[in-house]
Design an enzyme around this catalytic site. Structure first.
Site, PDB file in Angstrom:
ATOM      1  N   THR A 182      -7.671  -2.448  -0.538  1.00 28.62           N
ATOM      2  CA  THR A 182      -6.330  -2.490   0.050  1.00 28.62           C
ATOM      3  C   THR A 182      -5.981  -3.856   0.645  1.00 28.62           C
ATOM      4  O   THR A 182      -6.785  -4.475   1.338  1.00 28.62           O
ATOM      5  CB  THR A 182      -6.214  -1.395   1.138  1.00 28.62           C
ATOM      6  N   GLU A 236      -7.717   7.428  -0.764  1.00 29.26           N
ATOM      7  CA  GLU A 236      -8.175   7.942  -2.071  1.00 29.26           C
ATOM      8  C   GLU A 236      -7.006   8.415  -2.922  1.00 29.26           C
ATOM      9  O   GLU A 236      -7.138   9.377  -3.685  1.00 29.26           O
ATOM     10  CB  GLU A 236      -9.168   9.093  -1.892  1.00 29.26           C
ATOM     11  N   THR A 274      -2.569   8.519  -2.393  1.00 32.44           N
ATOM     12  CA  THR A 274      -1.668   9.310  -1.538  1.00 32.44           C
ATOM     13  C   THR A 274      -1.225  10.567  -2.298  1.00 32.44           C
ATOM     14  O   THR A 274      -1.289  10.623  -3.531  1.00 32.44           O
ATOM     15  CB  THR A 274      -0.409   8.516  -1.132  1.00 32.44           C
TER      16      THR A 274
HETATM   17  C1  FAD Z   1      -8.053   5.468   8.138  1.00 32.10           C
HETATM   18  C2  FAD Z   1      -7.904   4.732   6.841  1.00 32.10           C
HETATM   19  C3  FAD Z   1      -9.044   4.309   6.163  1.00 32.10           C
HETATM   20  C4  FAD Z   1      -8.926   3.580   4.983  1.00 32.10           C
HETATM   21  N1  FAD Z   1     -10.063   3.132   4.361  1.00 32.10           N
HETATM   22  C5  FAD Z   1      -9.953   2.302   3.278  1.00 32.10           C
HETATM   23  C6  FAD Z   1     -11.114   1.704   2.700  1.00 32.10           C
HETATM   24  O1  FAD Z   1     -12.242   1.947   3.116  1.00 32.10           O
HETATM   25  N2  FAD Z   1     -10.933   0.843   1.651  1.00 32.10           N
HETATM   26  C7  FAD Z   1      -9.702   0.540   1.139  1.00 32.10           C
HETATM   27  O2  FAD Z   1      -9.607  -0.252   0.205  1.00 32.10           O
HETATM   28  N3  FAD Z   1      -8.577   1.106   1.669  1.00 32.10           N
HETATM   29  C8  FAD Z   1      -8.675   1.979   2.733  1.00 32.10           C
HETATM   30  N4  FAD Z   1      -7.548   2.535   3.295  1.00 32.10           N
HETATM   31  C9  FAD Z   1      -6.243   2.197   2.758  1.00 32.10           C
HETATM   32  C10 FAD Z   1      -5.655   3.318   1.911  1.00 32.10           C
HETATM   33  O3  FAD Z   1      -6.376   3.465   0.718  1.00 32.10           O
HETATM   34  C11 FAD Z   1      -4.176   2.978   1.665  1.00 32.10           C
HETATM   35  O4  FAD Z   1      -3.511   3.212   2.888  1.00 32.10           O
HETATM   36  C12 FAD Z   1      -3.570   3.806   0.581  1.00 32.10           C
HETATM   37  O5  FAD Z   1      -4.037   3.351  -0.666  1.00 32.10           O
HETATM   38  C13 FAD Z   1      -2.045   3.745   0.579  1.00 32.10           C
HETATM   39  O6  FAD Z   1      -1.624   2.414   0.571  1.00 32.10           O
HETATM   40  P1  FAD Z   1      -0.472   1.913   1.585  1.00 32.10           P
HETATM   41  O7  FAD Z   1      -0.849   2.414   2.931  1.00 32.10           O
HETATM   42  O8  FAD Z   1      -0.311   0.459   1.382  1.00 32.10           O
HETATM   43  O9  FAD Z   1       0.815   2.689   1.150  1.00 32.10           O
HETATM   44  P2  FAD Z   1       1.805   2.343  -0.065  1.00 32.10           P
HETATM   45  O10 FAD Z   1       1.065   2.278  -1.331  1.00 32.10           O
HETATM   46  O11 FAD Z   1       2.637   1.177   0.328  1.00 32.10           O
HETATM   47  O12 FAD Z   1       2.685   3.651  -0.064  1.00 32.10           O
HETATM   48  C14 FAD Z   1       3.658   3.939   0.943  1.00 32.10           C
HETATM   49  C15 FAD Z   1       4.326   5.241   0.571  1.00 32.10           C
HETATM   50  O13 FAD Z   1       4.977   5.123  -0.709  1.00 32.10           O
HETATM   51  C16 FAD Z   1       4.489   6.125  -1.584  1.00 32.10           C
HETATM   52  N5  FAD Z   1       4.393   5.592  -2.943  1.00 32.10           N
HETATM   53  C17 FAD Z   1       3.757   4.473  -3.320  1.00 32.10           C
HETATM   54  N6  FAD Z   1       3.877   4.313  -4.670  1.00 32.10           N
HETATM   55  C18 FAD Z   1       4.596   5.360  -5.116  1.00 32.10           C
HETATM   56  C19 FAD Z   1       5.070   5.767  -6.413  1.00 32.10           C
HETATM   57  N7  FAD Z   1       4.778   5.072  -7.493  1.00 32.10           N
HETATM   58  N8  FAD Z   1       5.797   6.889  -6.474  1.00 32.10           N
HETATM   59  C20 FAD Z   1       6.085   7.628  -5.375  1.00 32.10           C
HETATM   60  N9  FAD Z   1       5.674   7.308  -4.125  1.00 32.10           N
HETATM   61  C21 FAD Z   1       4.948   6.180  -4.010  1.00 32.10           C
HETATM   62  C22 FAD Z   1       3.121   6.494  -1.069  1.00 32.10           C
HETATM   63  O14 FAD Z   1       2.735   7.797  -1.449  1.00 32.10           O
HETATM   64  C23 FAD Z   1       3.309   6.393   0.434  1.00 32.10           C
HETATM   65  O15 FAD Z   1       3.870   7.561   0.916  1.00 32.10           O
HETATM   66  C24 FAD Z   1      -7.649   3.302   4.457  1.00 32.10           C
HETATM   67  C25 FAD Z   1      -6.500   3.759   5.119  1.00 32.10           C
HETATM   68  C26 FAD Z   1      -6.617   4.452   6.289  1.00 32.10           C
HETATM   69  C27 FAD Z   1      -5.359   4.908   6.979  1.00 32.10           C
END
Ligand code: FAD
Length: 402
Positions: free
Chosen positions: A140, A381, A383
């Site tokens: 991420t 893992e 959303t």
């Molecule tokens: C406690 C915690 C632990 C984590 N641990 C790790 C880790 O160990 N390693 C790591 O790499 N990451 C980690 N993450 C990150 C996590 O994998 C990301 O938060 C996740 O992949 C979502 O990315 P984003 O938050 O940037 O949301 P975005 O991808 O920006 O999405 C924002 C919103 O838009 C929606 N969305 C996005 N694309 C689409 C689409 N094509 N169609 C419809 N809706 C869409 C999503 O569902 C979401 O609701 C962690 C996050 C948290 C909160």
């Protein structure tokens, strides 16, 4: 509850995890809530967990996602893993994520790593029970969450090293990890085909820790920002080959590791939902006495019963995905279904629990925590929204993007 359809071996897994959860994880999770900080690396929970051989066991577990060799007997690993995941999350989901072990960094090394890499990263760091060790997994970035193709951390070959430059965020156990599997791109214009995975070891010059996040939940678990500033990583730490086709095939296989980890994350969500649900059931029983008759009371029971049905269905979806994996059958669709359904069911269960408990729920240390903790299981893992799209594509036979 102990499911009577489980055989003696699985029941035993469940009973051991119940004891570990009740005696070790729950108190540690409450401690973290009291301090508002992740559990420190020298917390006694971690050595106790190691002494049971569980970190090493996790590090060396069966390689996920692979095809069965002809005549290969079924495994019990995936089903044991989801039983453990649900039961430990039931007791404390934050402390569960804080436990030592390779974490999400394990599967890519298991699958893409060579013998030497598996020995260096999955055996040696986890051998000494008195010295807890962690691995981590970093994809991420600020502009690349769901859309992994957009990662901008760059990797440039320079002699017998790769030079990595970029930032990662929200990395579970990132600050305490002995190594982190970092995804970077050798050519951003290639999308996923340009991605490579590197094991970056703590102490490598140019590799540092940024902010530790203050989160709404999962307090016991550390979530860290990482930065790589012209960080020189030896070529021996590249996973899965250098060249296009070889690396691409490797990444497809690496994606298959989610076929194990998604049901596990889903099972954790079920554990949290069940934890809130059981607390709400107990409080409702106390409030209603021997026989609930009032319409409101029956409405409450119906709401909790609906939540329980959904949780049970989620557990069965996790079990099916794990069963297929243990029997060396492809389970991508089943893993996605579990990941789509379980966090939604758990969110509904924790929400119902809070509603039916009313003010008691708002101050109840278990119910209010489950409510704060469960949401993230619908985020990491994959959303919920994105998983639904991925699942729909698969069900209709469309290729996945990227
Ligand atoms: C406690 C915690 C632990 C984590 N641990 C790790 C880790 O160990 N390693 C790591 O790499 N990451 C980690 N993450 C990150 C996590 O994998 C990301 O938060 C996740 O992949 C979502 O990315 P984003 O938050 O940037 O949301 P975005 O991808 O920006 O999405 C924002 C919103 O838009 C929606 N969305 C996005 N694309 C689409 C689409 N094509 N169609 C419809 N809706 C869409 C999503 O569902 C979401 O609701 C962690 C996050 C948290 C909160």
């Amino acid at each position: 509850m102990i499911d009577t359809t489980l055989d003696a071996g699985f029941r035993n897994v469940l009973l051991i995890m119940r004891q570990v959860g009740r005696d070790l994880l729950r108190p540690a999770g409450l401690e973290a809530e009291a301090t508002g900080e992740p559990l420190p690396v020298d917390h006694p929970l971690f050595v106790s967990w190691n002494r049971m051989g569980l970190s090493l066991g996790l590090a060396q577990g069966r390689r996920g996602g692979g095809e069965a060799a002809p005549g290969q007997a079924p495994s019990r690993m995936a089903r044991s893993a989801i039983l453990a995941a649900e039961e430990l999350a039931f007791w404390d989901q934050g402390a569960l994520l804080a436990l030592p072990g390779p974490g999400l960094g394990g599967p890519p090394i298991q699958l893409l790593g060579n013998e030497d890499q598996r020995r260096r990263f999955l055996e040696e760091p986890f051998r000494d029970p008195e010295r807890p060790a962690w691995g981590a997994y970093a994809t991420t970035e600020s502009a690349a969450g769901s859309d992994v193709a957009r990662i901008r951390t760059a990797a440039r070959r320079d002699g017998d090293h790769y030079v990595l430059h970029g930032d990662k965020m929200f990395i579970t156990n990132g600050a305490r990890a002995s190594w982190v599997v970092v995804f970077a791109t050798v050519d951003a214009s290639l999308g996923r085909a340009g991605h490579r995975a590197f094991v970056v070891e703590r102490g490598t010059p140019g590799f540092g820790v940024g902010r530790i996040e203050k989160k709404m939940g999962l307090t016991a678990s550390e979530t860290a920002g990482l930065f790589l500033e012209d960080c020189r990583v030896p070529v021996e730490n590249l996973l899965g080959g250098e060249r296009g086709e070889e690396a691409k095939a490797g990444f497809k296989t690496a994606m298959a590791t989610f076929d194990l980890t998604r049901p596990m994350v889903a099972a954790m969500a079920v554990g949290i939902g069940r934890s809130a649900w059981e607390r709400a059931r107990d409080l409702a029983r106390e409030a209603f006495g021997a026989a609930p008759y009032a319409a409101r009371e029956l409405g409450v029971l119906d709401r909790l019963a609906t939540a329980r049905r959904r949780l049970d269905a989620a557990r069965l979806l996790c079990w099916r995905a794990a069963w297929r994996m243990d029997h060396h059958e492809r389970n991508t669709v089943e893993a996605s279904m579990a990941k789509v359904h379980a966090p939604a069911a758990a969110l509904a269960a924790t929400s119902a629990a809070l509603d039916v408990c009313g003010l008691a729920g708002v101050v109840d240390p278990r119910v209010e925590r489950c409510y704060r903790d469960v949401k993230v299981f619908d985020i990491f893992e994959g959303t919920g929204e994105v998983q639904r799209i991925v699942l729909a594509r698969r069900l209709f036979g469309y290729p996945s993007e990227g």
